[in-house]
Design a protein around this motif. Structure first.
Motif, PDB file in Angstrom:
ATOM      1  N   ALA A 238      -5.588  10.685  18.923  1.00 28.08           N
ATOM      2  CA  ALA A 238      -4.845   9.433  19.105  1.00 28.08           C
ATOM      3  C   ALA A 238      -3.861   9.522  20.270  1.00 28.08           C
ATOM      4  CB  ALA A 238      -4.097   9.058  17.822  1.00 28.08           C
ATOM      5  N   CYS A 239      -3.620  10.733  20.762  1.00 29.37           N
ATOM      6  CA  CYS A 239      -2.648  10.937  21.852  1.00 29.37           C
ATOM      7  C   CYS A 239      -2.987  10.060  23.048  1.00 29.37           C
ATOM      8  CB  CYS A 239      -2.649  12.414  22.257  1.00 29.37           C
ATOM      9  SG  CYS A 239      -1.609  12.760  23.690  1.00 29.37           S
ATOM     10  N   ILE A 240      -1.945   9.408  23.604  1.00 33.52           N
ATOM     11  CA  ILE A 240      -2.138   8.552  24.779  1.00 33.52           C
ATOM     12  C   ILE A 240      -1.596   9.210  26.046  1.00 33.52           C
ATOM     13  CG2 ILE A 240      -2.178   6.394  23.474  1.00 33.52           C
ATOM     14  CD1 ILE A 240       0.826   6.049  24.221  1.00 33.52           C
ATOM     15  N   GLY A 241      -1.195  10.490  25.934  1.00 40.76           N
ATOM     16  CA  GLY A 241      -0.772  11.217  27.124  1.00 40.76           C
ATOM     17  C   GLY A 241       0.540  10.754  27.706  1.00 40.76           C
ATOM     18  N   CYS A 242       1.474  10.347  26.856  1.00 33.30           N
ATOM     19  CA  CYS A 242       2.761   9.859  27.367  1.00 33.30           C
ATOM     20  C   CYS A 242       3.632  11.009  27.902  1.00 33.30           C
ATOM     21  CB  CYS A 242       3.509   9.077  26.297  1.00 33.30           C
ATOM     22  SG  CYS A 242       4.234  10.094  24.994  1.00 33.30           S
ATOM     23  N   THR A 243       3.296  12.230  27.587  1.00 31.54           N
ATOM     24  CA  THR A 243       3.931  13.492  28.023  1.00 31.54           C
ATOM     25  C   THR A 243       5.289  13.783  27.385  1.00 31.54           C
ATOM     26  OG1 THR A 243       5.088  12.745  30.039  1.00 31.54           O
ATOM     27  CG2 THR A 243       2.742  13.319  30.267  1.00 31.54           C
ATOM     28  N   LEU A 244       5.748  12.925  26.475  1.00 33.92           N
ATOM     29  CA  LEU A 244       7.058  13.162  25.850  1.00 33.92           C
ATOM     30  C   LEU A 244       7.142  14.542  25.208  1.00 33.92           C
ATOM     31  CD1 LEU A 244       8.270  10.018  23.850  1.00 33.92           C
ATOM     32  CD2 LEU A 244       9.474  11.270  25.661  1.00 33.92           C
ATOM     33  N   CYS A 245       6.129  14.905  24.440  1.00 37.90           N
ATOM     34  CA  CYS A 245       6.209  16.183  23.718  1.00 37.90           C
ATOM     35  C   CYS A 245       6.216  17.362  24.687  1.00 37.90           C
ATOM     36  CB  CYS A 245       5.090  16.308  22.694  1.00 37.90           C
ATOM     37  SG  CYS A 245       3.433  16.106  23.363  1.00 37.90           S
ATOM     38  N   ALA A 246       5.456  17.274  25.761  1.00 37.22           N
ATOM     39  CA  ALA A 246       5.417  18.372  26.727  1.00 37.22           C
ATOM     40  C   ALA A 246       6.722  18.478  27.506  1.00 37.22           C
ATOM     41  CB  ALA A 246       4.237  18.186  27.677  1.00 37.22           C
TER      42      ALA A 246
ATOM     43  N   ILE B  34       8.958  11.113  16.873  1.00 30.51           N
ATOM     44  CA  ILE B  34       9.078  10.167  17.986  1.00 30.51           C
ATOM     45  C   ILE B  34       7.769   9.920  18.734  1.00 30.51           C
ATOM     46  CG2 ILE B  34      11.530  10.658  18.278  1.00 30.51           C
ATOM     47  CD1 ILE B  34      10.895  12.233  20.754  1.00 30.51           C
ATOM     48  N   CYS B  35       6.723  10.671  18.416  1.00 31.00           N
ATOM     49  CA  CYS B  35       5.426  10.391  19.069  1.00 31.00           C
ATOM     50  C   CYS B  35       5.062   8.925  18.799  1.00 31.00           C
ATOM     51  CB  CYS B  35       4.349  11.308  18.497  1.00 31.00           C
ATOM     52  SG  CYS B  35       2.689  10.875  19.092  1.00 31.00           S
ATOM     53  N   PRO B  36       4.835   8.144  19.854  1.00 35.24           N
ATOM     54  CA  PRO B  36       4.632   6.697  19.679  1.00 35.24           C
ATOM     55  C   PRO B  36       3.349   6.322  18.936  1.00 35.24           C
ATOM     56  CG  PRO B  36       4.262   7.315  21.964  1.00 35.24           C
ATOM     57  CD  PRO B  36       4.821   8.525  21.282  1.00 35.24           C
ATOM     58  N   VAL B  37       2.398   7.250  18.865  1.00 34.21           N
ATOM     59  CA  VAL B  37       1.136   6.924  18.199  1.00 34.21           C
ATOM     60  C   VAL B  37       0.852   7.840  16.996  1.00 34.21           C
ATOM     61  CG1 VAL B  37       0.074   5.824  20.192  1.00 34.21           C
ATOM     62  CG2 VAL B  37      -0.139   8.299  19.903  1.00 34.21           C
ATOM     63  N   ASN B  38       1.879   8.614  16.598  1.00 41.44           N
ATOM     64  CA  ASN B  38       1.747   9.458  15.405  1.00 41.44           C
ATOM     65  C   ASN B  38       0.534  10.405  15.524  1.00 41.44           C
ATOM     66  OD1 ASN B  38       2.582  10.351  12.913  1.00 41.44           O
ATOM     67  ND2 ASN B  38       1.437   8.798  11.764  1.00 41.44           N
ATOM     68  N   ALA B  39       0.467  11.074  16.657  1.00 38.44           N
ATOM     69  CA  ALA B  39      -0.679  11.953  16.942  1.00 38.44           C
ATOM     70  C   ALA B  39      -0.411  13.422  16.657  1.00 38.44           C
ATOM     71  CB  ALA B  39      -1.109  11.791  18.393  1.00 38.44           C
ATOM     72  N   ILE B  40       0.829  13.745  16.236  1.00 32.96           N
ATOM     73  CA  ILE B  40       1.172  15.146  16.003  1.00 32.96           C
ATOM     74  C   ILE B  40       1.240  15.416  14.511  1.00 32.96           C
ATOM     75  CG2 ILE B  40       2.890  16.965  16.400  1.00 32.96           C
ATOM     76  CD1 ILE B  40       3.837  15.312  18.842  1.00 32.96           C
ATOM     77  N   GLY B  41       0.467  16.403  14.072  1.00 28.00           N
ATOM     78  CA  GLY B  41       0.478  16.789  12.662  1.00 28.00           C
ATOM     79  C   GLY B  41       0.927  18.220  12.487  1.00 28.00           C
TER      80      GLY B  41
ATOM     81  N   TYR C  23      -4.031  13.919  28.062  1.00 30.36           N
ATOM     82  CA  TYR C  23      -3.475  14.108  26.718  1.00 30.36           C
ATOM     83  C   TYR C  23      -2.728  15.428  26.648  1.00 30.36           C
ATOM     84  CZ  TYR C  23      -7.760  16.888  26.036  1.00 30.36           C
ATOM     85  OH  TYR C  23      -8.771  17.792  26.167  1.00 30.36           O
ATOM     86  N   GLU C  24      -1.995  15.624  25.552  1.00 28.45           N
ATOM     87  CA  GLU C  24      -1.249  16.851  25.330  1.00 28.45           C
ATOM     88  C   GLU C  24      -1.860  17.616  24.158  1.00 28.45           C
ATOM     89  OE1 GLU C  24       0.118  14.376  26.854  1.00 28.45           O
ATOM     90  OE2 GLU C  24       0.890  15.586  28.466  1.00 28.45           O
ATOM     91  N   TYR C  25      -1.460  18.861  24.026  1.00 32.91           N
ATOM     92  CA  TYR C  25      -1.963  19.701  22.940  1.00 32.91           C
ATOM     93  C   TYR C  25      -0.918  20.757  22.619  1.00 32.91           C
ATOM     94  CZ  TYR C  25      -3.075  22.716  26.892  1.00 32.91           C
ATOM     95  OH  TYR C  25      -2.985  23.467  28.036  1.00 32.91           O
TER      96      TYR C  25
ATOM     97  N   TYR D 121      -0.599  20.477  15.533  1.00 35.24           N
ATOM     98  CA  TYR D 121      -1.713  20.094  16.416  1.00 35.24           C
ATOM     99  C   TYR D 121      -1.463  18.681  16.936  1.00 35.24           C
ATOM    100  CZ  TYR D 121      -3.152  17.523  12.256  1.00 35.24           C
ATOM    101  OH  TYR D 121      -3.151  16.678  11.171  1.00 35.24           O
ATOM    102  N   VAL D 122      -2.184  18.342  17.987  1.00 35.99           N
ATOM    103  CA  VAL D 122      -2.248  16.965  18.504  1.00 35.99           C
ATOM    104  C   VAL D 122      -3.666  16.468  18.261  1.00 35.99           C
ATOM    105  CG1 VAL D 122      -2.115  15.518  20.567  1.00 35.99           C
ATOM    106  CG2 VAL D 122      -0.494  17.401  20.260  1.00 35.99           C
ATOM    107  N   ASP D 123      -3.798  15.256  17.763  1.00 32.69           N
ATOM    108  CA  ASP D 123      -5.150  14.733  17.534  1.00 32.69           C
ATOM    109  C   ASP D 123      -5.545  13.734  18.626  1.00 32.69           C
ATOM    110  OD1 ASP D 123      -4.240  12.168  16.879  1.00 32.69           O
ATOM    111  OD2 ASP D 123      -4.645  12.357  14.739  1.00 32.69           O
TER     112      ASP D 123
HETATM  113  S1  SF4 Z   1       4.312  12.352  22.210  1.00 30.83           S
HETATM  114 FE1  SF4 Z   1       2.389  11.843  21.132  1.00 30.83          FE
HETATM  115  S2  SF4 Z   1       1.336  10.388  22.485  1.00 30.83           S
HETATM  116 FE2  SF4 Z   1       2.941  11.368  23.669  1.00 30.83          FE
HETATM  117  S3  SF4 Z   1       1.882  13.062  24.688  1.00 30.83           S
HETATM  118 FE3  SF4 Z   1       2.787  13.889  22.801  1.00 30.83          FE
HETATM  119  S4  SF4 Z   1       1.163  13.718  21.257  1.00 30.83           S
HETATM  120 FE4  SF4 Z   1       0.582  12.408  22.976  1.00 30.83          FE
END
Ligand code: SF4
Length: 78
Positions: free
Chosen positions: A21-29, A66-73, A44-46, A17-19
């Motif tokens: 804290a996500c800042i929407g950097c789009t890296l994961c997507a 690599i998520c910059p804000v540790n938002a992925i669990g 944000y991403e999900y 999941y994404v919580d």
């Molecule tokens: S990498 Fe982290 S901060 Fe960036 S969009 Fe994905 S969940 Fe959000």
């Protein structure tokens, strides 16, 4: 530390999941495009799909690192 009680509402049910804290950097997507999607309006991403292969699992684990804000669990409900 990701908080499964603060998951974004679009996350598909399951471990990853994404919580909020996500800042929407789009890296994961971009990097794990089969598993993550963007809510561009909200910024944000999900998790769109739980990993279903060794490669997808590897990419999801990499995104946790690599998520910059540790938002992925990955301790969400199965
Ligand atoms: S990498 Fe982290 S901060 Fe960036 S969009 Fe994905 S969940 Fe959000």
């Amino acid at each position: 530390m990701p908080n499964k009680l603060k998951k974004m509402k679009e996350n598909i049910e399951g471990r990853y999941y994404v919580d909020d804290a996500c800042i929407g950097c789009t890296l994961c997507a971009e990097i794990a495009a089969d598993n993550f999607r963007s809510n561009l309006q909200e910024g944000y991403e999900y998790v769109y799909k739980q990993p279903a292969s060794v490669e997808e699992e590897r990419l999801c684990l990499e995104m946790m690192d690599i998520c910059p804000v540790n938002a992925i669990g990955n301790d969400g409900d199965i």
